[in-house]
Design a protein around this motif. Structure first.
Motif, PDB file in Angstrom:
ATOM      1  N   VAL A   1      40.461 -13.089  -2.967  1.00 48.09           N
ATOM      2  CA  VAL A   1      41.614 -13.970  -2.734  1.00 48.09           C
ATOM      3  C   VAL A   1      42.434 -13.449  -1.557  1.00 48.09           C
ATOM      4  O   VAL A   1      42.813 -14.211  -0.658  1.00 48.09           O
ATOM      5  N   ALA A   2      42.692 -12.132  -1.535  1.00 48.07           N
ATOM      6  CA  ALA A   2      43.466 -11.542  -0.442  1.00 48.07           C
ATOM      7  C   ALA A   2      42.749 -11.704   0.896  1.00 48.07           C
ATOM      8  O   ALA A   2      43.387 -11.975   1.922  1.00 48.07           O
ATOM      9  N   CYS A   3      41.420 -11.555   0.892  1.00 50.07           N
ATOM     10  CA  CYS A   3      40.647 -11.714   2.134  1.00 50.07           C
ATOM     11  C   CYS A   3      40.716 -13.157   2.642  1.00 50.07           C
ATOM     12  O   CYS A   3      40.847 -13.382   3.844  1.00 50.07           O
ATOM     13  N   GLU A   4      40.614 -14.127   1.749  1.00 47.50           N
ATOM     14  CA  GLU A   4      40.696 -15.538   2.168  1.00 47.50           C
ATOM     15  C   GLU A   4      42.081 -15.839   2.742  1.00 47.50           C
ATOM     16  O   GLU A   4      42.202 -16.474   3.789  1.00 47.50           O
ATOM     17  N   ILE A   5      43.109 -15.364   2.060  1.00 49.85           N
ATOM     18  CA  ILE A   5      44.472 -15.562   2.573  1.00 49.85           C
ATOM     19  C   ILE A   5      44.627 -14.827   3.903  1.00 49.85           C
ATOM     20  O   ILE A   5      45.154 -15.379   4.875  1.00 49.85           O
TER      21      ILE A   5
ATOM     22  N   ILE B   1      45.575 -14.369   9.662  1.00 46.38           N
ATOM     23  CA  ILE B   1      45.202 -13.809  10.964  1.00 46.38           C
ATOM     24  C   ILE B   1      44.929 -14.924  11.973  1.00 46.38           C
ATOM     25  O   ILE B   1      45.323 -14.828  13.133  1.00 46.38           O
ATOM     26  N   ILE B   2      44.280 -16.000  11.525  1.00 46.96           N
ATOM     27  CA  ILE B   2      44.046 -17.135  12.435  1.00 46.96           C
ATOM     28  C   ILE B   2      45.379 -17.744  12.859  1.00 46.96           C
ATOM     29  O   ILE B   2      45.607 -18.001  14.041  1.00 46.96           O
ATOM     30  N   ALA B   3      46.277 -17.971  11.898  1.00 44.14           N
ATOM     31  CA  ALA B   3      47.595 -18.543  12.227  1.00 44.14           C
ATOM     32  C   ALA B   3      48.362 -17.622  13.167  1.00 44.14           C
ATOM     33  O   ALA B   3      48.980 -18.079  14.140  1.00 44.14           O
ATOM     34  N   LEU B   4      48.312 -16.324  12.908  1.00 45.72           N
ATOM     35  CA  LEU B   4      48.984 -15.356  13.769  1.00 45.72           C
ATOM     36  C   LEU B   4      48.380 -15.365  15.171  1.00 45.72           C
ATOM     37  O   LEU B   4      49.105 -15.328  16.175  1.00 45.72           O
ATOM     38  N   GLY B   5      47.062 -15.437  15.245  1.00 45.38           N
ATOM     39  CA  GLY B   5      46.394 -15.494  16.544  1.00 45.38           C
ATOM     40  C   GLY B   5      46.768 -16.744  17.328  1.00 45.38           C
ATOM     41  O   GLY B   5      47.050 -16.673  18.526  1.00 45.38           O
ATOM     42  N   LEU B   6      46.781 -17.893  16.646  1.00 45.29           N
ATOM     43  CA  LEU B   6      47.141 -19.140  17.322  1.00 45.29           C
ATOM     44  C   LEU B   6      48.615 -19.146  17.723  1.00 45.29           C
ATOM     45  O   LEU B   6      48.972 -19.596  18.821  1.00 45.29           O
ATOM     46  N   PHE B   7      49.482 -18.656  16.844  1.00 43.27           N
ATOM     47  CA  PHE B   7      50.914 -18.571  17.146  1.00 43.27           C
ATOM     48  C   PHE B   7      51.145 -17.679  18.363  1.00 43.27           C
ATOM     49  O   PHE B   7      51.875 -18.037  19.282  1.00 43.27           O
TER      50      PHE B   7
ATOM     51  N   ALA C   1      29.068 -17.047   9.113  1.00 46.27           N
ATOM     52  CA  ALA C   1      28.358 -18.221   9.642  1.00 46.27           C
ATOM     53  C   ALA C   1      29.313 -19.324  10.096  1.00 46.27           C
ATOM     54  O   ALA C   1      29.062 -19.988  11.098  1.00 46.27           O
ATOM     55  N   PHE C   2      30.393 -19.534   9.358  1.00 43.91           N
ATOM     56  CA  PHE C   2      31.309 -20.629   9.663  1.00 43.91           C
ATOM     57  C   PHE C   2      32.595 -20.170  10.340  1.00 43.91           C
ATOM     58  O   PHE C   2      33.420 -20.994  10.720  1.00 43.91           O
ATOM     59  N   GLY C   3      32.790 -18.868  10.486  1.00 38.90           N
ATOM     60  CA  GLY C   3      34.046 -18.340  11.010  1.00 38.90           C
ATOM     61  C   GLY C   3      34.457 -18.920  12.344  1.00 38.90           C
ATOM     62  O   GLY C   3      35.585 -19.376  12.520  1.00 38.90           O
ATOM     63  N   ARG C   4      33.522 -18.937  13.281  1.00 39.28           N
ATOM     64  CA  ARG C   4      33.856 -19.445  14.618  1.00 39.28           C
ATOM     65  C   ARG C   4      34.224 -20.926  14.571  1.00 39.28           C
ATOM     66  O   ARG C   4      35.206 -21.349  15.182  1.00 39.28           O
ATOM     67  N   SER C   5      33.462 -21.726  13.832  1.00 38.45           N
ATOM     68  CA  SER C   5      33.766 -23.151  13.769  1.00 38.45           C
ATOM     69  C   SER C   5      35.073 -23.415  13.019  1.00 38.45           C
ATOM     70  O   SER C   5      35.795 -24.348  13.349  1.00 38.45           O
ATOM     71  N   MET C   6      35.406 -22.567  12.034  1.00 38.40           N
ATOM     72  CA  MET C   6      36.690 -22.721  11.337  1.00 38.40           C
ATOM     73  C   MET C   6      37.847 -22.391  12.274  1.00 38.40           C
ATOM     74  O   MET C   6      38.881 -23.060  12.255  1.00 38.40           O
ATOM     75  N   ILE C   7      37.658 -21.371  13.110  1.00 43.31           N
ATOM     76  CA  ILE C   7      38.695 -21.021  14.078  1.00 43.31           C
ATOM     77  C   ILE C   7      38.857 -22.138  15.110  1.00 43.31           C
ATOM     78  O   ILE C   7      39.980 -22.527  15.455  1.00 43.31           O
ATOM     79  N   GLU C   8      37.738 -22.696  15.590  1.00 47.62           N
ATOM     80  CA  GLU C   8      37.806 -23.814  16.538  1.00 47.62           C
ATOM     81  C   GLU C   8      38.492 -25.016  15.910  1.00 47.62           C
ATOM     82  O   GLU C   8      39.309 -25.686  16.551  1.00 47.62           O
TER      83      GLU C   8
END
Length: 191
Positions: free
Chosen positions: A9-13, A18-24, A79-86
């Motif tokens: 759960v902590a890893c998913e959150i 981290i994605i939100a922080l990176g985009l921000f 496998a899906f990390g890059r597409s989820m970030i995009e």
């Protein structure tokens, strides 16, 4: 819930934080390199989960569904990390920054091709996750302690097969646009 379940759960959150922080950082603070650094940290989360799962099993824990889910999570994340970030990047640009093109919905053969590509990512996730499961089963070398992992692998194989049938069905019965029941490709052509 055990420690590994909470860690998943902590890893998913953490992944989405981290994605939100990176985009921000990238778009709001205009610090491209720092934003890219945060986005590049997402595999570290997978490594933390993999190490924690391995240590838990190495210390003598009997494998549970949570241990199996951690392998699935790792496979899907890689496998899906890059597409989820995009996916998140496009929506952040459009909805938050009011830049770029509006995210579009896919229909018809375009949707079928995209879904089939996604099924290919599912195969990659399966290969990674199954590799982790097989490695854990091999290293533990006690079928009584790893029975759940082997069972989970069988279920995931079935799910992968069902996903393949859904992917093929999209070519036979293409997804239709809701407006006027017509099929529209990404380019806007009526198919």
């Amino acid at each position: 819930m055990n420690v590994i379940a909470w860690l998943i759960v902590a890893c998913e959150i953490g992944f989405w934080v981290i994605i939100a922080l990176g985009l921000f950082t990238r778009y709001i603070l205009k610090r491209d390199k720092l934003g890219l650094f945060f986005l590049a940290l997402t595999p570290v989360i997978d490594l933390i989960l993999l190490v924690a799962t391995g240590i838990d099993l190495y210390r003598g824990a009997t494998a549970t569904q949570v241990h199996a889910i951690s392998a699935v999570y790792i496979g899907i994340s890689i496998a899906f990390g890059r597409s989820m970030i995009e996916w998140a990047d496009i929506r952040f640009q459009y909805y938050v920054m009011k830049q770029g093109a509006k995210p579009f919905k896919r229909f018809g053969i375009d949707y079928a091709k995209h879904y089939f590509k996604s099924w290919g990512q599912h195969v990659l996730a399966f290969l990674i996750g199954a590799g982790v499961l097989f490695t854990l089963i091999y290293l533990i070398n006690d079928s009584a302690r790893t029975e759940v992992l082997a069972g989970f692998l069988k279920i995931w194989t079935l799910v992968l097969g069902i996903d393949f049938l859904i992917a093929i069905s999209n070519f036979i019965w293409p997804k239709r646009a809701r407006d006027n029941n017509i099929i529209i490709s990404q380019s806007g052509a009526i198919v």
